[in-house]
Design an enzyme around this catalytic site. Structure first.
Site, PDB file in Angstrom:
ATOM      1  N   HIS A   1       0.813  -1.225   0.000  1.00 10.39           N
ATOM      2  CA  HIS A   1       0.000   0.000   0.000  1.00 10.39           C
ATOM      3  C   HIS A   1       0.845   1.272   0.000  1.00 10.39           C
ATOM      4  O   HIS A   1       0.326   2.358  -0.245  1.00 10.39           O
ATOM      5  CB  HIS A   1      -0.995   0.010   1.174  1.00 10.39           C
ATOM      6  CG  HIS A   1      -0.400   0.296   2.519  1.00 10.39           C
ATOM      7  ND1 HIS A   1      -0.111  -0.684   3.425  1.00 10.39           N
ATOM      8  CD2 HIS A   1      -0.075   1.462   3.122  1.00 10.39           C
ATOM      9  CE1 HIS A   1       0.361  -0.144   4.531  1.00 10.39           C
ATOM     10  NE2 HIS A   1       0.396   1.166   4.366  1.00 10.39           N
TER      11      HIS A   1
ATOM     12  N   ASP B   1       0.123  -7.570   1.548  1.00 10.39           N
ATOM     13  CA  ASP B   1       0.516  -6.165   1.668  1.00 10.39           C
ATOM     14  C   ASP B   1       2.037  -6.013   1.670  1.00 10.39           C
ATOM     15  O   ASP B   1       2.586  -5.206   2.406  1.00 10.39           O
ATOM     16  CB  ASP B   1      -0.087  -5.523   2.922  1.00 10.39           C
ATOM     17  CG  ASP B   1       0.053  -3.994   2.902  1.00 10.39           C
ATOM     18  OD1 ASP B   1       0.121  -3.424   1.799  1.00 10.39           O
ATOM     19  OD2 ASP B   1       0.104  -3.384   3.997  1.00 10.39           O
TER      20      ASP B   1
ATOM     21  N   GLY C   1       3.414   6.571   8.022  1.00  7.16           N
ATOM     22  CA  GLY C   1       4.789   6.785   7.589  1.00  7.16           C
ATOM     23  C   GLY C   1       5.708   5.667   8.039  1.00  7.16           C
ATOM     24  O   GLY C   1       6.782   5.467   7.480  1.00  7.16           O
ATOM     25  N   ASN C   2       5.309   4.928   9.096  1.00  4.49           N
ATOM     26  CA  ASN C   2       6.073   3.757   9.545  1.00  4.49           C
ATOM     27  C   ASN C   2       5.858   2.547   8.642  1.00  4.49           C
ATOM     28  O   ASN C   2       6.641   1.591   8.678  1.00  4.49           O
ATOM     29  CB  ASN C   2       5.664   3.345  10.961  1.00  4.49           C
ATOM     30  CG  ASN C   2       6.471   4.042  12.042  1.00  4.49           C
ATOM     31  OD1 ASN C   2       5.927   4.818  12.824  1.00  4.49           O
ATOM     32  ND2 ASN C   2       7.763   3.771  12.092  1.00  4.49           N
ATOM     33  N   SER C   3       4.781   2.546   7.877  1.00  3.78           N
ATOM     34  CA  SER C   3       4.438   1.373   7.078  1.00  3.78           C
ATOM     35  C   SER C   3       5.582   0.954   6.166  1.00  3.78           C
ATOM     36  O   SER C   3       6.171   1.777   5.464  1.00  3.78           O
ATOM     37  CB  SER C   3       3.201   1.664   6.217  1.00  3.78           C
ATOM     38  OG  SER C   3       2.039   1.560   6.991  1.00  3.78           O
TER      39      SER C   3
ATOM     40  N   LEU D   1      -7.084 -24.165  -1.355  1.00  6.21           N
ATOM     41  CA  LEU D   1      -7.916 -25.362  -1.256  1.00  6.21           C
ATOM     42  C   LEU D   1      -9.215 -25.262  -2.035  1.00  6.21           C
ATOM     43  O   LEU D   1      -9.694 -26.239  -2.581  1.00  6.21           O
ATOM     44  CB  LEU D   1      -8.262 -25.640   0.218  1.00  6.21           C
ATOM     45  CG  LEU D   1      -7.172 -26.209   1.115  1.00  6.21           C
ATOM     46  CD1 LEU D   1      -7.725 -26.445   2.511  1.00  6.21           C
ATOM     47  CD2 LEU D   1      -6.625 -27.499   0.541  1.00  6.21           C
ATOM     48  N   GLY D   2      -9.821 -24.083  -2.056  1.00  8.71           N
ATOM     49  CA  GLY D   2     -11.102 -23.925  -2.732  1.00  8.71           C
ATOM     50  C   GLY D   2     -12.281 -24.250  -1.829  1.00  8.71           C
ATOM     51  O   GLY D   2     -13.183 -24.990  -2.227  1.00  8.71           O
ATOM     52  N   VAL D   3     -12.259 -23.683  -0.614  1.00 10.11           N
ATOM     53  CA  VAL D   3     -13.338 -23.936   0.338  1.00 10.11           C
ATOM     54  C   VAL D   3     -13.781 -22.625   0.976  1.00 10.11           C
ATOM     55  O   VAL D   3     -13.040 -21.639   0.991  1.00 10.11           O
ATOM     56  CB  VAL D   3     -12.897 -24.904   1.454  1.00 10.11           C
ATOM     57  CG1 VAL D   3     -12.538 -26.265   0.874  1.00 10.11           C
ATOM     58  CG2 VAL D   3     -11.722 -24.338   2.260  1.00 10.11           C
TER      59      VAL D   3
END
Length: 466
Positions: free
Chosen positions: A104, A134, A208-210, A265-267
């Site tokens: 982001h 992210d 700003g820490n991200s 997995l598709g669940v």
């Protein structure tokens, strides 16, 4: 007597000084970590023609006057449209210029500028991003750059000291410290995806820490600072970081392929509550309940069924449904792993070959006749309109018309409009099938009921009256 009092006072003073010195000796020492690692922590300045996603983005009028001098822009807001600036942090992982930050921070950027602590600046190229975790990998053209060391695994424990370095509110290379307050936090995204078991800390993290690093006392990076929980816009002691195991997995793939493929997995899953635990024969609420298994998915091919409760996956215990995506996502596609389930109140172990889900892929499971009293449940049901069955990909089911007050269905939370597709272990595709399933229930028993509510599959634990 006076001499004795003086000697006593002196002894107490010396004891107090010794105790203070001993207490101070037990406190963590951060200066070495900061000196050794600050040169590899970078400030990232993003310019975008649209609304930047970087969490350090501000218009000048939004910033207190005494802080404006720390930011990249000066003066008032121009009257004409202008590029927006965003600020974030990152850290160098290789001396030839690979840098880890948050997705982001750089998402939608027209240009990315990296500034080192010695004031050197580099234009950066975005190598790859992974919105689901992210994380992003960027690169500058440099040689012999300072680097940080990534920890090998998630060995953090609650209560352990950690330290963050970053540029909160544009204040370069600020250092904050605290302790790990929780591990494995599930924070689903806006798309209801949940692939990151976040580290929760009380380290002061602000916009700003991200993208900045979280260090342990060994000076190793154990996480990437990503989110804060706040009502004011600033830190209130709830900060969340992406653990290093996820960082290794994602960064290695971005560096090699430029994109990320994760286990799948598709669940559709949900938590097991007390009533459901009793109905499935579990000693306590735990595991991930399969609400829906997609056709021709890895789960379906392995024999997993709706109503199964996954208790462990690849040898790792699943305490809540939110833990399952964390584990599955880190398994390489094509790998066969053991899955322990509870089915018909019996434990079984199946082998599942994990599928792959690309970073850019999204996957969603598709999900007036005479009324029937439903006797023991306390619901009035009817045939489900064909258009609803088609819209939600159902082959059958009965629709709840009314829930009788004080009934088992009412206490369980069943609502008018719900479409019941399973009672206990018996599929319900018609009124007759529903009636047969209900007639076979025993008084005082607990039974799982699978239903479709506004297009979303759901299991509800229902306790019958004695």
């Amino acid at each position: 007597m006076t001499v004795i009092k003086r000697l006593t006072s002196l002894c107490l003073l010396l004891c107090g000084l010794a105790f203070s010195a001993q207490s101070l000796a037990q406190l963590p020492e951060f200066t070495g970590i900061v000196k050794n690692n600050s040169p590899a922590v970078v400030k990232i300045i993003v310019e975008s023609s649209g609304a930047s996603a970087a969490d350090g983005e501000y218009a000048p009028e939004e910033i207190p006057e005494y802080l404006r001098r720390f930011f990249e822009f000066r003066g008032g807001q121009p009257s004409t449209p202008h590029p927006r600036m965003g600020l974030g942090s990152g850290f160098i992982i290789s001396d030839d210029g690979y840098i880890v930050t948050n997705n982001h921070v750089v998402d939608g950027a027209d240009s990315v500028l990296v500034r080192l602590s010695d004031r050197r600046e580099f234009d950066a190229e975005v190598i790859g991003t992974d919105p689901r975790s992210d994380l992003a990998l960027i690169k500058v053209d440099g040689k012999g750059l300072p680097t940080v060391k990534l920890a090998e695994g998630d060995k953090l424990e609650v209560g352990e000291w950690v330290l963050a370095i970053g540029s909160p509110f544009g204040l370069d290379y600020s250092v904050t410290a605290g302790i790990v307050s929780a591990m494995g936090r599930s924070l689903p995204t806006e798309n209801n995806e949940n692939y990151v078991p976040f580290i929760q800390t009380d380290v002061a993290i602000n916009p700003g820490n991200s993208g900045g690093p979280l260090f342990n006392l060994e000076g190793e990076v154990v996480g990437v600072n990503s989110q804060i929980f706040t009502r004011s816009g600033g830190s209130i002691g709830l900060s969340f970081s992406i653990p290093v195991s996820v960082v290794h997995n994602v960064v290695d793939q971005l560096r090699e392929n430029g994109h990320v493929t994760r286990g799948w997995l598709g669940v559709t899953i949900q938590d097991v509550d007390r009533n459901l635990a009793e109905s499935f024969g579990l000693d306590r609420p735990r595991g991930a309940l399969l609400v829906q298994v997609g056709e021709d998915t890895p789960a379906a091919k392995a024999g997993l069924e709706e109503g199964d409760v996954i208790l462990s996956f690849d040898g790792k215990e699943i305490g809540t449904s939110g833990e399952l995506p964390h584990v599955v996502g880190l398994v390489s596609p094509g790998t066969k792993v053991p899955v322990e389930i509870m089915r018909d109140q019996k434990r079984r172990t199946l082998k599942v070959e994990v599928g792959g889900l690309e970073a850019e892929d999204s996957y969603a499971l598709n999900g007036a006749a005479a009324d029937d009293q439903g006797g023991k449940l306390g619901v009035l049901v009817g045939e489900t309109p064909p258009e609803l069955l088609q819209r939600w990909g159902l082959s059958g089911g009965v629709q709840v018309r009314e829930v009788l007050p004080g009934s088992a269905a009412a206490e369980a939370g069943i609502q008018p409009g719900d479409i019941i597709t399973l009672v206990g272990n018996k599929p319900v595709k018609s009124l007759d099938a529903f009636e047969d399933a209900v007639d076979g229930l025993k008084s005082g028993s607990s039974v799982p009921v699978r239903l479709m509510r506004r297009g979303a599959p759901l299991f509800i634990g229902l306790k019958l009256a004695d």
